[in-house]
Design a protein around this motif. Structure first.
Motif, mmCIF file in Angstrom:
data_model
loop_
_atom_site.group_PDB
_atom_site.id
_atom_site.type_symbol
_atom_site.label_atom_id
_atom_site.label_comp_id
_atom_site.label_asym_id
_atom_site.label_seq_id
_atom_site.Cartn_x
_atom_site.Cartn_y
_atom_site.Cartn_z
ATOM 1 N N THR A 250 0.825 -1.215 0.000
ATOM 2 C CA THR A 250 0.000 0.000 0.000
ATOM 3 C C THR A 250 0.856 1.260 0.000
ATOM 4 O OG1 THR A 250 -2.134 0.733 0.886
ATOM 5 C CG2 THR A 250 -0.354 0.519 2.475
ATOM 6 N N LEU A 251 2.053 1.216 0.597
ATOM 7 C CA LEU A 251 2.951 2.378 0.541
ATOM 8 C C LEU A 251 3.435 2.617 -0.891
ATOM 9 C CD1 LEU A 251 5.156 2.077 3.772
ATOM 10 C CD2 LEU A 251 3.495 3.855 3.229
ATOM 11 N N ILE A 252 3.799 1.536 -1.573
ATOM 12 C CA ILE A 252 4.245 1.681 -2.959
ATOM 13 C C ILE A 252 3.118 2.201 -3.837
ATOM 14 C CG2 ILE A 252 5.047 0.413 -4.997
ATOM 15 C CD1 ILE A 252 6.582 -1.418 -3.114
ATOM 16 N N TYR A 253 1.907 1.662 -3.635
ATOM 17 C CA TYR A 253 0.777 2.104 -4.443
ATOM 18 C C TYR A 253 0.409 3.562 -4.129
ATOM 19 C CZ TYR A 253 -3.637 1.881 -6.978
ATOM 20 O OH TYR A 253 -4.658 2.114 -7.875
ATOM 21 N N GLY A 254 0.444 3.923 -2.855
ATOM 22 C CA GLY A 254 0.033 5.268 -2.474
ATOM 23 C C GLY A 254 1.039 6.339 -2.856
ATOM 24 N N ILE A 255 2.334 6.009 -2.823
ATOM 25 C CA ILE A 255 3.363 7.026 -3.052
ATOM 26 C C ILE A 255 3.972 6.909 -4.449
ATOM 27 C CG2 ILE A 255 5.624 7.868 -2.272
ATOM 28 C CD1 ILE A 255 4.790 7.002 0.557
ATOM 29 N N LEU A 256 4.293 5.690 -4.872
ATOM 30 C CA LEU A 256 4.902 5.509 -6.194
ATOM 31 C C LEU A 256 3.878 5.208 -7.277
ATOM 32 C CD1 LEU A 256 8.067 3.457 -5.176
ATOM 33 C CD2 LEU A 256 7.726 5.925 -5.273
ATOM 34 N N ARG A 257 2.634 4.941 -6.850
ATOM 35 C CA ARG A 257 1.481 4.833 -7.745
ATOM 36 C C ARG A 257 1.539 3.676 -8.744
ATOM 37 N NH1 ARG A 257 2.167 9.874 -6.142
ATOM 38 N NH2 ARG A 257 0.322 11.007 -5.434
ATOM 39 N N PHE A 258 1.945 2.513 -8.258
ATOM 40 C CA PHE A 258 1.808 1.306 -9.068
ATOM 41 C C PHE A 258 1.747 0.099 -8.141
ATOM 42 C CE2 PHE A 258 6.358 1.252 -8.419
ATOM 43 C CZ PHE A 258 6.723 -0.091 -8.438
ATOM 44 N N SER A 259 1.166 -0.973 -8.633
ATOM 45 C CA SER A 259 1.058 -2.213 -7.868
ATOM 46 C C SER A 259 2.321 -3.033 -8.092
ATOM 47 C CB SER A 259 -0.175 -3.005 -8.320
ATOM 48 O OG SER A 259 -1.362 -2.266 -8.069
ATOM 49 N N ASN A 260 3.052 -3.272 -7.025
ATOM 50 C CA ASN A 260 4.348 -3.933 -7.128
ATOM 51 C C ASN A 260 4.189 -5.451 -6.994
ATOM 52 O OD1 ASN A 260 7.058 -4.520 -7.183
ATOM 53 N ND2 ASN A 260 7.407 -3.977 -5.043
ATOM 54 N N PHE A 261 4.177 -6.133 -8.133
ATOM 55 C CA PHE A 261 4.010 -7.585 -8.119
ATOM 56 C C PHE A 261 5.275 -8.307 -7.673
ATOM 57 C CE2 PHE A 261 0.129 -6.647 -10.096
ATOM 58 C CZ PHE A 261 -0.659 -7.779 -10.149
ATOM 59 N N ALA A 262 6.352 -7.592 -7.498
ATOM 60 C CA ALA A 262 7.597 -8.208 -7.032
ATOM 61 C C ALA A 262 7.691 -8.222 -5.512
ATOM 62 C CB ALA A 262 8.802 -7.463 -7.617
ATOM 63 N N HIS A 263 6.638 -7.776 -4.826
ATOM 64 C CA HIS A 263 6.741 -7.627 -3.372
ATOM 65 C C HIS A 263 6.901 -8.975 -2.667
ATOM 66 C CE1 HIS A 263 6.435 -5.171 0.220
ATOM 67 N NE2 HIS A 263 5.655 -6.103 0.747
ATOM 68 N N GLY A 264 6.200 -9.996 -3.135
ATOM 69 C CA GLY A 264 6.332 -11.311 -2.516
ATOM 70 C C GLY A 264 7.752 -11.834 -2.599
ATOM 71 N N ASP A 265 8.388 -11.671 -3.757
ATOM 72 C CA ASP A 265 9.758 -12.145 -3.906
ATOM 73 C C ASP A 265 10.760 -11.217 -3.223
ATOM 74 O OD1 ASP A 265 9.698 -14.627 -5.635
ATOM 75 O OD2 ASP A 265 8.458 -13.280 -6.818
ATOM 76 N N THR A 266 10.372 -9.968 -2.995
ATOM 77 C CA THR A 266 11.194 -9.095 -2.141
ATOM 78 C C THR A 266 11.218 -9.640 -0.721
ATOM 79 O OG1 THR A 266 10.581 -7.170 -3.478
ATOM 80 C CG2 THR A 266 11.509 -6.739 -1.308
ATOM 81 N N MET B 42 13.242 7.399 -2.234
ATOM 82 C CA MET B 42 14.283 6.632 -1.545
ATOM 83 C C MET B 42 13.793 6.165 -0.176
ATOM 84 S SD MET B 42 18.095 7.807 -0.303
ATOM 85 C CE MET B 42 17.402 8.775 1.054
ATOM 86 N N VAL B 43 13.184 7.063 0.592
ATOM 87 C CA VAL B 43 12.703 6.696 1.926
ATOM 88 C C VAL B 43 11.597 5.659 1.835
ATOM 89 C CG1 VAL B 43 11.563 7.561 4.019
ATOM 90 C CG2 VAL B 43 13.369 8.903 2.945
ATOM 91 N N THR B 44 10.748 5.791 0.813
ATOM 92 C CA THR B 44 9.680 4.802 0.620
ATOM 93 C C THR B 44 10.257 3.414 0.400
ATOM 94 O OG1 THR B 44 8.215 6.463 -0.345
ATOM 95 C CG2 THR B 44 7.694 4.162 -0.789
ATOM 96 N N TRP B 45 11.258 3.304 -0.453
ATOM 97 C CA TRP B 45 11.866 1.992 -0.710
ATOM 98 C C TRP B 45 12.565 1.461 0.536
ATOM 99 C CZ3 TRP B 45 10.071 -0.800 -4.260
ATOM 100 C CH2 TRP B 45 9.750 -0.325 -5.527
#
Length: 337
Positions: free
Chosen positions: A34-50, A218-221
């Protein structure tokens, strides 16, 4: 009265406590999404593998510490290794952003393009993790297995049913509470956190106010790295680590974020527990609980299980579809999908 207490113990042992631990893990994962979607504005499908990468580094450092004889006594040595997992995950995400995502941000690419790009990153990360640590189950927990075992609980209470509370479950719940409190304090009390919220609400107005977008990204990541590595390590400790499982875990994590409201951190937490309790309760056979609560002549002959555990993720998918159809902004009115 004794039968009622036994029923409560059985329900707590197999539904409430596992769902609390699982919900904590999903909540931490959904917060990253939700942080990535709210700030970087895309759904990060790599989050599970992160999450899988952070857990993998934690495992490797844990094995190193165990080889050196370093431990925390009754607590898992992995608690000492999680900061190293977070650091490695942060380095990976910042490098990925610099080499991949930054180009598409500068090109003002549509969110769907970034989603497709994140899927490519997902496959690369998944392959990297499996190449380094292998595709098989890895266990890295040591120390005391239980805070209280079923045998100890029976002896203490005199009940027929025993309550087993695993150390990893307790650590998961306590860690999740600490991380969530720290995150909300950061977002609401610090200047950087307020800048991130402003950037999420209105990017153009935030830029006119002098907010540095590169710093926000940067802080978001960095925050996402902390959440993902912690959630991945806690999930691996509580269950077991297998790279492919984290790819499957992406569905309930996204379902939690959408149910709560994409872009809303409070919604991500609520959504995590809604999904966890739904999955566990619907796939748990209630025969024993009902056997204590109902008279003997009404005791069920079947397991009273709505769905097999093999279809656990189908519960997440069904809830996700229902929410998208009838309330796309989620329970806490986040951004619509």
């Amino acid at each position: 009265m004794i039968d009622l207490l036994n029923a409560v113990v059985v329900l707590s042992n197999y539904v409430l406590i596992p769902a609390l631990a699982y919900g904590s893990q999903l909540a931490l994962g959904a917060l990253g999404v939700t942080l990535i979607y709210g700030i970087l504005r895309f759904s990060n499908f790599a989050h599970g593998d992160t999450m899988a990468f952070g857990a993998m580094v934690t495992i490797l450092v844990t094995w190193l510490f165990q080889g050196w004889g370093i431990s925390l006594g009754p607590l898992p040595t992995a608690l000492l290794a999680i900061p190293f997992g977070i650091a490695a995950t942060a380095a990976l995400l910042l490098t990925t952003d610099r080499l991949v995502y930054r180009f598409y941000r500068q090109q003002k690419a549509a969110p769907v393009i970034l989603v497709i790009v994140s899927m490519g990153v997902m496959f690369v990360m998944n392959g990297l993790v499996r190449f380094i640590i292998g595709p098989n189950d890895q266990r890295f927990s040591d120390g005391e297995r239980f805070i209280i075992s079923a045998r100890e609980f029976k002896k203490l209470t005199g009940l027929s049913e025993g309550l087993a509370f695993k150390t990893t479950q307790g650590i998961t719940i306590v860690t999740a509470v600490i991380v969530v409190v720290a995150l909300f304090w950061f977002l609401n009390r610090t200047r950087t956190g307020k800048s991130m919220r402003a950037f999420s609400d209105n990017e153009d107005l935030a830029l006119l106010s002098g907010i540095n977008p590169d710093r926000v990204v940067m802080v978001t990541w960095l925050i996402v790295a902390g959440l993902a590595a912690t959630a991945g390590a806690l999930y691996g400790l509580d269950k077991s680590f297998k790279p492919f499982i984290y790819l499957q875990l992406l569905l309930p994590i996204f379902a939690a974020a959408v149910v709560g409201g994409l872009g809303n951190p409070l919604g991500a937490i609520a959504g995590g527990f809604v999904i966890a309790f739904s999955e566990v309760l619907i796939t748990y056979p209630l025969k024993k609980v009902l056997g204590y609560l109902l008279p003997d002549r009404f005791e069920p002959d079947t397991l009273v299980q709505l769905l097999s555990t093999d279809y656990k993720f189908a519960v997440s998918f069904t809830i996700l579809i229902i929410v998208l159809l009838f309330r796309p902004t989620g329970l806490f009115k986040g951004k619509s999908v």
